[in-house]
Scaffold this active site. Structure first.
Site, PDB file in Angstrom:
ATOM      1  N   LYS A 255      34.059  -3.354  11.024  1.00 40.00           N
ATOM      2  CA  LYS A 255      32.950  -3.543  11.959  1.00 40.00           C
ATOM      3  C   LYS A 255      33.433  -4.911  12.936  1.00 40.00           C
ATOM      4  O   LYS A 255      33.448  -4.686  14.235  1.00 40.00           O
ATOM      5  CB  LYS A 255      31.731  -4.111  11.280  1.00 40.00           C
ATOM      6  CG  LYS A 255      30.594  -4.849  12.170  1.00 40.00           C
ATOM      7  CD  LYS A 255      29.992  -6.234  11.507  1.00 40.00           C
ATOM      8  CE  LYS A 255      30.247  -7.329  12.069  1.00 40.00           C
ATOM      9  NZ  LYS A 255      29.652  -8.515  11.718  1.00 40.00           N
ATOM     10  N   CYS A 330      12.572  -4.342  14.887  1.00 43.76           N
ATOM     11  CA  CYS A 330      12.642  -3.420  13.760  1.00 43.76           C
ATOM     12  C   CYS A 330      13.380  -4.225  12.711  1.00 43.76           C
ATOM     13  O   CYS A 330      14.652  -3.710  12.302  1.00 43.76           O
ATOM     14  CB  CYS A 330      13.668  -2.204  14.080  1.00 43.76           C
ATOM     15  SG  CYS A 330      13.572  -0.841  13.108  1.00 43.76           S
ATOM     16  N   CYS A 337       6.189  -2.235  13.563  1.00 49.51           N
ATOM     17  CA  CYS A 337       5.974  -0.912  14.307  1.00 49.51           C
ATOM     18  C   CYS A 337       4.620  -0.788  15.093  1.00 49.51           C
ATOM     19  O   CYS A 337       4.709  -0.132  16.257  1.00 49.51           O
ATOM     20  CB  CYS A 337       5.979   0.441  13.014  1.00 49.51           C
ATOM     21  SG  CYS A 337       7.302   0.433  12.004  1.00 49.51           S
ATOM     22  N   CYS A 340       5.949  -1.562  18.499  1.00 47.16           N
ATOM     23  CA  CYS A 340       7.329  -0.995  18.975  1.00 47.16           C
ATOM     24  C   CYS A 340       6.741   0.312  19.819  1.00 47.16           C
ATOM     25  O   CYS A 340       6.116   1.040  19.384  1.00 47.16           O
ATOM     26  CB  CYS A 340       7.845  -0.503  17.757  1.00 47.16           C
ATOM     27  SG  CYS A 340       9.393   0.455  18.012  1.00 47.16           S
ATOM     28  N   CYS A 346       9.543   7.663  16.600  1.00 46.47           N
ATOM     29  CA  CYS A 346      10.434   7.234  15.485  1.00 46.47           C
ATOM     30  C   CYS A 346       9.894   7.911  14.278  1.00 46.47           C
ATOM     31  O   CYS A 346       8.715   7.761  13.758  1.00 46.47           O
ATOM     32  CB  CYS A 346      10.156   5.832  15.394  1.00 46.47           C
ATOM     33  SG  CYS A 346      11.060   5.282  13.657  1.00 46.47           S
TER      34      CYS A 346
HETATM   35  S1  SF4 Z   1       8.758   2.366  14.926  1.00 48.80           S
HETATM   36 FE1  SF4 Z   1      10.617   2.913  13.973  1.00 48.80          FE
HETATM   37  S2  SF4 Z   1      12.180   2.029  15.519  1.00 48.80           S
HETATM   38 FE2  SF4 Z   1      10.023   1.201  15.715  1.00 48.80          FE
HETATM   39  S3  SF4 Z   1       9.967  -0.891  14.611  1.00 48.80           S
HETATM   40 FE3  SF4 Z   1       9.268   0.833  13.356  1.00 48.80          FE
HETATM   41  S4  SF4 Z   1      10.803   1.757  12.023  1.00 48.80           S
HETATM   42 FE4  SF4 Z   1      11.762   0.323  13.651  1.00 48.80          FE
END
Ligand code: SF4
Length: 371
Positions: A255, A330, A337, A340, A346
């Site tokens: 990395k 995330c 979520c 998000c 997702c």
């Molecule tokens: S929807 Fe998926 S990408 Fe978005 S915060 Fe939740 S787990 Fe992470």
């Protein structure tokens, strides 16, 4: 989570929303479906490929020999509460899933299949939309990585010093939050200790005090001295310019080597995959183990899988993009979520939410820590 026990296998079944009854077949990814009234019989009525979003089945083989003579003629269906069943922490509703999440939220069990519409070796469906959505969420630039990431180390210094600063910052960043790494780099800089010559001449105790409290600061101080000496002896005070040479430096892993190549030498050899990139790519179903649809179990596997399909122009920006996304939305525990914008795309959306009462250990291991 309901579980079905067979004599040589234990099958954990998660079914939603209909009361689907699932029985084990020879191939783990195919299921025998029966109506509730038929569930007490032994004859499957039809075989269907179940949708990943509806059904997840986890199979664990025990060590008993697979002699069919040991199998009962009539399978016994029984609910069990065995704690050693491998459950995926992201499903997050059972106590054991919560326990797994608390113990180590970044561990992704190798035997779990990717909940993704993607076929092996192909680009994931909608990946460009997902990436664009993440970019929009990251517009505010309020993640620690945006101001204190390794890429920012020594950004006002001349190229040779800058390269060394990026290398030192990468070394210090493992198991350490970005603000802590940033503080250590600032103290080294203020004390004139951000060149190979200066570190080589400096007392190890002094370095240790300046970089404290980065994780493993004692070992890192020792490695810093060794790296400075190697850079002086072999590279005239500069840093190595190939991945192979960088990996020979003490404490430097893939990395870090890829980050240094990308930022220090502007030479993109691979994607820098840290714990955030590793976790998020698996949550999104973007990566899988070679030749399978199973989640990757290490950042290196994630890097190799991601590089198989992600266009090269994304190899550098993907790291700060996903690191910042992992620091703010995330997150390892309790991903947000609900906030998000890509939750519709997702496969892991809302599957981690209920699990996550961080233990003190989890809190210490932190949201922003890196590999
Ligand atoms: S929807 Fe998926 S990408 Fe978005 S915060 Fe939740 S787990 Fe992470």
């Amino acid at each position: 989570m309901p579980m079905i026990h067979f004599s040589n296998r234990i099958v954990v079944v998660s079914v939603a929303p209909s009361p689907l009854v699932v029985m084990m077949s020879e191939t783990p990814r195919r299921f025998c479906k029966a109506t509730p009234s038929e569930s007490n019989t032994n004859t499957p009525t039809s075989i269907v490929d179940a949708s990943h979003s509806q059904v997840r089945v986890f199979v664990r083989r025990n060590k008993r020999p697979r002699n069919k003579d040991h199998l009962p003629k009539v399978p016994v269906t029984k609910k069990l509460g065995l704690p050693e069943i491998e459950e995926f922490a992201y499903c997050g509703t059972s106590e054991s899933a919560q326990w797994k999440s608390e113990m180590n939220s970044d561990v992704i069990p190798a035997a779990i299949e990717v909940s993704s519409p993607r076929s092996c070796g192909e680009s994931p469906v909608h990946w460009e939309k997902v990436l664009e959505g993440i970019r929009k969420m990251r517009c505010s630039g309020d993640a620690p990585v945006d101001t204190m990431g390794c890429e920012k180390a020594g950004d006002t210094l001349p190229p040779k010093e800058r390269r060394f600063a990026v290398l030192v910052s990468s070394l210090l960043s493992s198991q350490t939050k970005d603000p802590v790494t940033h503080g250590a780099i600032q103290r080294l800089l203020e004390n004139g200790l951000l060149t190979a010559e200066a570190i080589n001449d400096a007392d190890e105790e002094t370095i240790k005090k300046l970089i404290y409290p980065v994780g493993f600061y004692t070992r890192k101080a020792t490695n810093l001295k060794k790296i400075a000496n190697i850079c002086l002896m072999k590279y005239k005070g500069d840093i190595p310019s190939t991945i192979e040479q960088l990996l020979l430096l003490p404490g430097i892993g893939p990395k870090m080597a890829h980050l240094v190549m990308n930022v220090g030498w502007d030479n993109v050899q691979g994607i820098c995959v840290d714990t955030h990139v590793h976790r998020i790519c698996n949550r999104l179903g973007w990566v899988s183990r070679l030749g399978t649809k199973q989640k990757t179990s290490t950042p290196e596997e994630t890097r190799e899988s991601l590089q198989r399909w992600l266009p090269k122009e994304e190899w550098v920006p993907i790291n700060p993009l996903l690191v910042g996304f992992g620091q703010t939305i995330c997150t390892p525990l309790r991903p947000r979520c609900g906030e998000c914008s890509i939750r519709e795309l997702c496969p892991s959306a809302f599957k981690d939410t209920s699990s996550s009462i961080p233990s003190s250990k989890s809190k210490k291991s932190g949201l922003n820590k890196k590999l």
